[in-house]
Scaffold this motif. Structure first.
Motif, PDB file in Angstrom:
ATOM      1  N   LEU A  97       3.184  -6.161   6.429  1.00 20.29           N
ATOM      2  CA  LEU A  97       2.421  -5.127   5.737  1.00 20.29           C
ATOM      3  C   LEU A  97       3.149  -4.696   4.474  1.00 20.29           C
ATOM      4  CD1 LEU A  97       1.307  -2.803   8.698  1.00 20.29           C
ATOM      5  CD2 LEU A  97       0.062  -4.710   7.671  1.00 20.29           C
ATOM      6  N   PRO A  98       2.399  -4.161   3.491  1.00 15.24           N
ATOM      7  CA  PRO A  98       3.057  -3.677   2.265  1.00 15.24           C
ATOM      8  C   PRO A  98       3.959  -2.480   2.565  1.00 15.24           C
ATOM      9  CG  PRO A  98       0.737  -3.038   2.307  1.00 15.24           C
ATOM     10  CD  PRO A  98       0.925  -3.996   3.438  1.00 15.24           C
ATOM     11  N   ARG A  99       4.933  -2.287   1.721  1.00 17.61           N
ATOM     12  CA  ARG A  99       5.891  -1.199   1.910  1.00 17.61           C
ATOM     13  C   ARG A  99       5.234   0.148   1.598  1.00 17.61           C
ATOM     14  NH1 ARG A  99      11.913  -1.098  -0.844  1.00 17.61           N
ATOM     15  NH2 ARG A  99      12.897   0.307   0.680  1.00 17.61           N
ATOM     16  N   PRO A 100       5.367   1.125   2.478  1.00 20.94           N
ATOM     17  CA  PRO A 100       4.751   2.436   2.223  1.00 20.94           C
ATOM     18  C   PRO A 100       5.574   3.256   1.228  1.00 20.94           C
ATOM     19  CG  PRO A 100       5.917   2.482   4.306  1.00 20.94           C
ATOM     20  CD  PRO A 100       6.025   1.064   3.797  1.00 20.94           C
ATOM     21  N   LEU A 143      -2.346  -8.420  17.168  1.00 23.51           N
ATOM     22  CA  LEU A 143      -1.052  -8.871  16.676  1.00 23.51           C
ATOM     23  C   LEU A 143      -0.391  -7.699  15.962  1.00 23.51           C
ATOM     24  CD1 LEU A 143       1.032 -11.100  16.189  1.00 23.51           C
ATOM     25  CD2 LEU A 143      -0.224 -11.714  14.096  1.00 23.51           C
ATOM     26  N   LEU A 144       0.689  -7.188  16.541  1.00 23.95           N
ATOM     27  CA  LEU A 144       1.394  -6.043  15.971  1.00 23.95           C
ATOM     28  C   LEU A 144       2.075  -6.455  14.672  1.00 23.95           C
ATOM     29  CD1 LEU A 144       2.035  -3.060  16.607  1.00 23.95           C
ATOM     30  CD2 LEU A 144       4.158  -3.848  17.627  1.00 23.95           C
ATOM     31  N   LYS A 145       1.752  -5.753  13.599  1.00 21.88           N
ATOM     32  CA  LYS A 145       2.335  -6.033  12.299  1.00 21.88           C
ATOM     33  C   LYS A 145       3.106  -4.814  11.817  1.00 21.88           C
ATOM     34  CE  LYS A 145      -1.450  -9.143  10.940  1.00 21.88           C
ATOM     35  NZ  LYS A 145      -2.506  -9.384   9.926  1.00 21.88           N
ATOM     36  N   TRP A 146       4.222  -5.067  11.120  1.00 22.84           N
ATOM     37  CA  TRP A 146       5.086  -3.992  10.650  1.00 22.84           C
ATOM     38  C   TRP A 146       5.270  -4.067   9.141  1.00 22.84           C
ATOM     39  CZ3 TRP A 146       7.131   0.033  13.429  1.00 22.84           C
ATOM     40  CH2 TRP A 146       7.017  -0.053  14.823  1.00 22.84           C
ATOM     41  N   SER A 147       5.542  -2.924   8.552  1.00 26.70           N
ATOM     42  CA  SER A 147       5.928  -2.859   7.140  1.00 26.70           C
ATOM     43  C   SER A 147       7.438  -2.676   7.047  1.00 26.70           C
ATOM     44  CB  SER A 147       5.233  -1.682   6.443  1.00 26.70           C
ATOM     45  OG  SER A 147       5.836  -0.449   6.844  1.00 26.70           O
ATOM     46  N   ALA A 148       7.961  -2.803   5.854  1.00 19.86           N
ATOM     47  CA  ALA A 148       9.349  -2.426   5.622  1.00 19.86           C
ATOM     48  C   ALA A 148       9.458  -0.905   5.657  1.00 19.86           C
ATOM     49  CB  ALA A 148       9.811  -2.971   4.275  1.00 19.86           C
TER      50      ALA A 148
END
Length: 293
Positions: free
Chosen positions: A167-170, A242-247
């Motif tokens: 994911l894009p960085r918040p 599918l669990l997705k993470w951002s930085a």
């Protein structure tokens, strides 16, 4: 605080303090009454010393109990957390931090119940670095605080998770700003270019992360105080199949200024100046009255 998820724990082992027993002497009389003084007159000096002995013993016992309570150290308190907090990327790094109230002894780091490292304290802190992280570094880490071979305290477990970020960085922002007065109203906002993402708000060194649901735009702190001060960041994820993470976002340092002490100092200085002026005026009046007629 609602919606929190543990990222580390702090545990206090044993009692925080030891206090000595107290004794109740009730109506016991340590000194003779006036009607008994005549009977005591003929007694020798040794007899008078015997009369004083109970008082001396009570004072000695009180002094011994006070010394024991000060000499007996409380059991140490130990905390563990990740720096920086949050899920780390493949090939990334993090540091497991263990902090104890004592400044001697050493820490032993465990992963999944297996001892992996030993490190002496630097001040009251020990750090264990994980670099070039892989899935093998995932797991539950805990610290034991030891004096020689004796375990004095055990921390709870902090989970290290390694993921590929998709994911894009918040972006984390805070209103009204990073420097606020104590008692102010503060709102944190974690913004990400993904409609279905929820986010965690991290405070470095804190034992919990705050979950920010996707339907809740801000996390609000009312009447902030010095304990709310620190380095904040956020990280987002999607809870689909599918669990997705951002930085992790860039950090923001919240500074809480407490003006109570400053105002007290200013008030004390003002009073001192007024008193000084009053003394000068009084001295001038006295000098005028003592002058030649």
């Amino acid at each position: 605080m609602e919606g929190t998820q543990a990222v580390g724990q702090k545990v206090a082992c044993g009692n925080e303090g030891v206090s000595g027993p107290t004794r109740n002497h009730g109506a016991r009389r340590l000194w003779p009454s006036s009607s008994e003084e005549a009977l005591l007159e003929p007694r020798t000096e040794g007899a008078r010393r015997d009369t004083m002995r109970p008082v001396t013993q009570v004072l000695a016992l009180a002094a011994w109990l006070a010394a024991q309570s000060k000499a007996t150290p409380s059991d140490p308190s130990i905390s563990i957390f990740l720096k920086p907090p949050g899920v780390i990327p493949l090939g990334g790094s993090t540091t497991v931090c263990c902090i104890c109230q004592r400044d001697n002894g050493h820490f032993v780091l465990y992963k999944g119940g297996r001892q992996i490292r030993t490190l002496e304290l630097r001040g009251s802190r020990a750090e264990f670095s994980i670099s070039n992280a892989t899935k093998k570094d995932e797991g539950g880490y805990s610290c034991h605080y030891m004096d020689g071979s004796t375990v004095l305290a055990r921390s709870e477990t902090v989970e290290v998770r390694v993921e590929e970020f998709r994911l894009p960085r918040p972006v984390l922002s805070v209103l009204p700003g990073c420097k606020v007065a104590a008692g102010a109203y503060v709102a944190f906002r974690c913004t990400i270019a993904h409609a279905n993402a929820a986010c965690f708000l991290y405070l470095e060194g804190q034992v919990q992360a705050t979950l920010l649901p996707k339907e809740q735009g801000d996390f609000n702190l009312s009447r902030v105080h010095k304990d709310d001060e620190g380095r904040y960041s956020c990280q987002c994820f999607t809870s689909s199949a599918l669990l997705k993470w951002s930085a992790v976002s860039k950090t923001l340092d919240l500074v809480v200024r407490d003006y109570t002490w400053c105002n007290a100092v200013r008030l004390a200085l003002g009073v001192a100046v007024l008193v000084l002026l009053g003394l000068i005026v009084a001295e001038a009046l006295c000098s005028r009255r003592r002058g030649p007629h």
